[in-house]
Design an enzyme around this catalytic site. Structure first.
Site, short mmCIF file in Angstrom:
data_model
loop_
_atom_site.label_atom_id
_atom_site.label_comp_id
_atom_site.label_asym_id
_atom_site.label_seq_id
_atom_site.Cartn_x
_atom_site.Cartn_y
_atom_site.Cartn_z
N LYS A 70 37.11 38.61 50.75
CA LYS A 70 37.81 39.84 50.39
C LYS A 70 37.75 40.91 51.47
CE LYS A 70 39.89 39.83 47.33
NZ LYS A 70 41.02 39.19 46.60
N SER A 312 31.91 30.20 43.23
CA SER A 312 33.30 29.75 43.40
C SER A 312 33.41 28.80 44.58
CB SER A 312 34.25 30.95 43.56
OG SER A 312 34.04 31.60 44.78
N1 PMP Z 1 35.77 33.67 44.92
C1 PMP Z 1 35.19 34.87 44.86
C2 PMP Z 1 33.69 34.92 44.75
C3 PMP Z 1 35.96 36.04 44.87
O1 PMP Z 1 35.35 37.24 44.79
C4 PMP Z 1 37.36 35.94 44.95
C5 PMP Z 1 38.21 37.17 44.93
N2 PMP Z 1 38.29 37.80 43.68
C6 PMP Z 1 37.95 34.66 45.02
C7 PMP Z 1 37.11 33.57 45.00
C8 PMP Z 1 39.46 34.45 45.03
O2 PMP Z 1 40.16 34.97 46.11
P1 PMP Z 1 41.63 35.55 45.91
O3 PMP Z 1 41.52 36.91 45.27
O4 PMP Z 1 42.20 35.63 47.28
O5 PMP Z 1 42.40 34.64 45.01
#
Ligand code: PMP
Length: 517
Positions: A70, A312
């Site tokens: 991010k 994630s």
């Molecule tokens: N994993 C984590 C830990 C995140 O903080 C985010 C962003 N919210 C994402 C994945 C996903 O990224 P994006 O917002 O670009 O879809």
């Protein structure tokens, strides 16, 4: 398309030109600011996990300065708004975020001098709140029951009331554009010679998904785009449309939403940017992932590859592993790994990671004689009796005669710090003699006072606490005296005013690793 793809170079960083929104590429050498370290994250081959007939790779977004993907959006949101005039110098920035966006924005706002307010649902990890506040942001918590929609509504309400700039990560095109301009180009560059068969990603806002997938589809059409979701939250793969209001904004939670483990992923609605990726028909396959598989994959990456990532990232890698099972011989599979694991110490990711020593660790400890917890005296230093020096004795006698409450302390010792916190909370005024302070280093006065104290109390440790010239003891004895209220009597006799009703267990002032209970 509004972004202009460029091929980045080694050691180069991509920034927006504030005037014309053109890409600029700063060359290597000292960076102009922390902002020039965003992006250019490494793609790393996986060597010890997964089937042998494919090659797995991980793109490690933790290499961004504040440790997550991010940071890219944070920089893009601010620089795009500066360029198009929607963000004025010194204006407060506000955003709803599960943490990583807020941490990235806090970094960018600190570097550029914008105040930042973040709204965040209370169920996201405590580390994130503290990180943002450490970086100077203010964090407004919203009830977990109101989910992602609640924190967004709060951010909108605050932005409108106070005239703040709302970064709108879920719909801001700068989010996807930045990924098209940087992340996607980095992937193309790294696989230009060898080719990439699968790119695997989850989605939070869908910024990564939309921005990378459209470039890969156009410039690397043989790369299959695989989206992964928590197995209990198949929002995109369900095919069920998101209900939206007249302006196209999600109006209710998506019916497939359930609470899930993967912080930062799959909010309770389909964000506009994710919807765009759906509508563009670029998603080749979906791979659902169970929470337990995500945690296991994250631990495997740490313990078998030395790659430290969050939940994630574990989930995306678990999806890549599932895909690998059936992928053709020789396939190259790239998983997006969005952030670092340090952000998850208070979450289920670290649930089984003990603080205390295991039997195996105790066994190693016992295999040599000294510095052990299971035999007393193992760590004591046998110091010979020393004779007290008259000037140090005079110093101690004077301070004990003049001050009702005295703590002989060290500036940064945790036990002293805990006693200080207890005194502060109970409103007990005290005089602290910091033996390691610069003021007491002349002729080793601090060291000489220690000898006096040792002879006086019989205790070699610091702190030592006195009330009305009488020795209470070290930190433990002082905590005991507070809990059994005997110190209250001594303080009252000595005429010290304090809050005698403060009820907290004195031991709770110790950091948890020193907590004996
Ligand atoms: N994993 C984590 C830990 C995140 O903080 C985010 C962003 N919210 C994402 C994945 C996903 O990224 P994006 O917002 O670009 O879809």
């Amino acid at each position: 398309m509004s972004y202009s793809p460029i091929h980045t170079q080694m050691n180069a960083v991509v920034r927006l030109d504030p005037a014309g929104q053109k890409d600029t590429v700063a060359m290597s050498g000292p960076r102009n600011s922390i902002l020039d370290t965003v992006g250019q994250t490494p793609i790393v081959r996986i060597n010890n996990i997964g089937p042998k007939h494919v090659t797995l790779y991980a793109k490690l977004e933790a290499f961004n300065p504040l440790g997550s993907v991010k940071d890219r959006f944070a920089l893009a949101a601010i620089e795009t708004a500066e360029a198009n005039g929607t963000l004025k110098p010194g204006q407060t920035v506000i955003e709803a975020t599960s943490g990583n966006t807020g941490i990235g924005l806090a970094m960018v706002c600190a570097a550029k001098g914008y105040p930042l307010v973040v709204t965040m649902a209370e169920n996201f990890s405590v580390e994130r709140r503290k990180l943002m506040r450490f970086l100077g942001a203010r964090v407004i918590l919203t009830p977990a029951a109101e989910k992602g929609s609640g924190m967004i509504a709060k951010a909108e309400e605050l932005a409108e009331k106070h005239g703040w700039f709302l970064a709108r990560q879920f719909e801001n095109e700068a989010n996807a554009d930045m990924h098209s301009r940087t992340t996607a180009q980095e992937i193309l560059n790294d696989f230009i010679e060898i080719g990439l068969d699968y790119w695997v990603s989850g989605f939070g806002t869908g910024g990564t998904l939309k921005g990378v997938s459209r470039v890969l589809r156009a410039e690397s059409p043989n790369t299959k785009i695989v989206v992964t979701e928590p197995d209990n939250v198949p929002i995109l793969s369900s095919g069920i449309a998101q209900e939206r209001d007249d302006e196209g904004r999600p109006s209710v939670s998506h019916p497939m939403f359930r609470p899930h483990l993967m912080q930062g992923w799959s909010p309770d609605f389909i964000p506009k940017l994710a919807q765009d990726a759906l509508d563009a028909d670029v998603i080749d396959a979906y791979q659902p992932i169970a929470g337990s598989d995500a945690l296991q994959a994250s631990r495997d990456l740490a313990q078998k590859e030395g790659i430290f990532c969050g939940i994630s990232g574990g989930a995306t890698f678990a999806a890549a592993l599932k895909l690998a099972e059936t992928a053709p011989e020789g396939s190259r599979i790239l998983a997006m790994i969005p952030d670092t694991g340090e952000r998850y110490m208070t979450t289920p990711l670290f649930e089984d990671i003990a603080e205390t020593m295991s039997d195996e660790e105790m066994e190693i400890s016992r295999s040599t004689p000294r510095y052990r917890f299971d035999i007393s005296g193992g760590t004591a230093i046998d110091a010979p009796e020393e004779e007290a020096k008259p000037h140090a004795t005079a110093f101690v006698e004077k301070v004990l005669a003049e001050q009702p409450v005295v703590m002989f302390a060290l500036e940064w010792c945790e036990f002293c710090w805990s006693v200080r916190k207890m005194f502060a909370e109970a409103g007990i005024p005290y005089h602290s003699v910091d033996l390691d302070s610069v003021a007491l280093q002349d002729n080793n006065l601090g060291g000489d006072i220690r000898v006096v104290l040792r002879n006086l109390t019989g205790a070699p440790t610091i702190p030592q606490i006195f009330v009305a010239g009488k020795h209470i003891g070290g930190a433990t004895e002082t905590f005991d005296a507070f809990n059994d209220r005997s110190i209250h009597d001594r303080l009252t006799e000595a005429g010290v005013a304090f809050d005698a009703d403060m009820q907290r267990d004195a031991y709770s002032f110790l950091p948890t690793w020193l907590h004996p209970r």
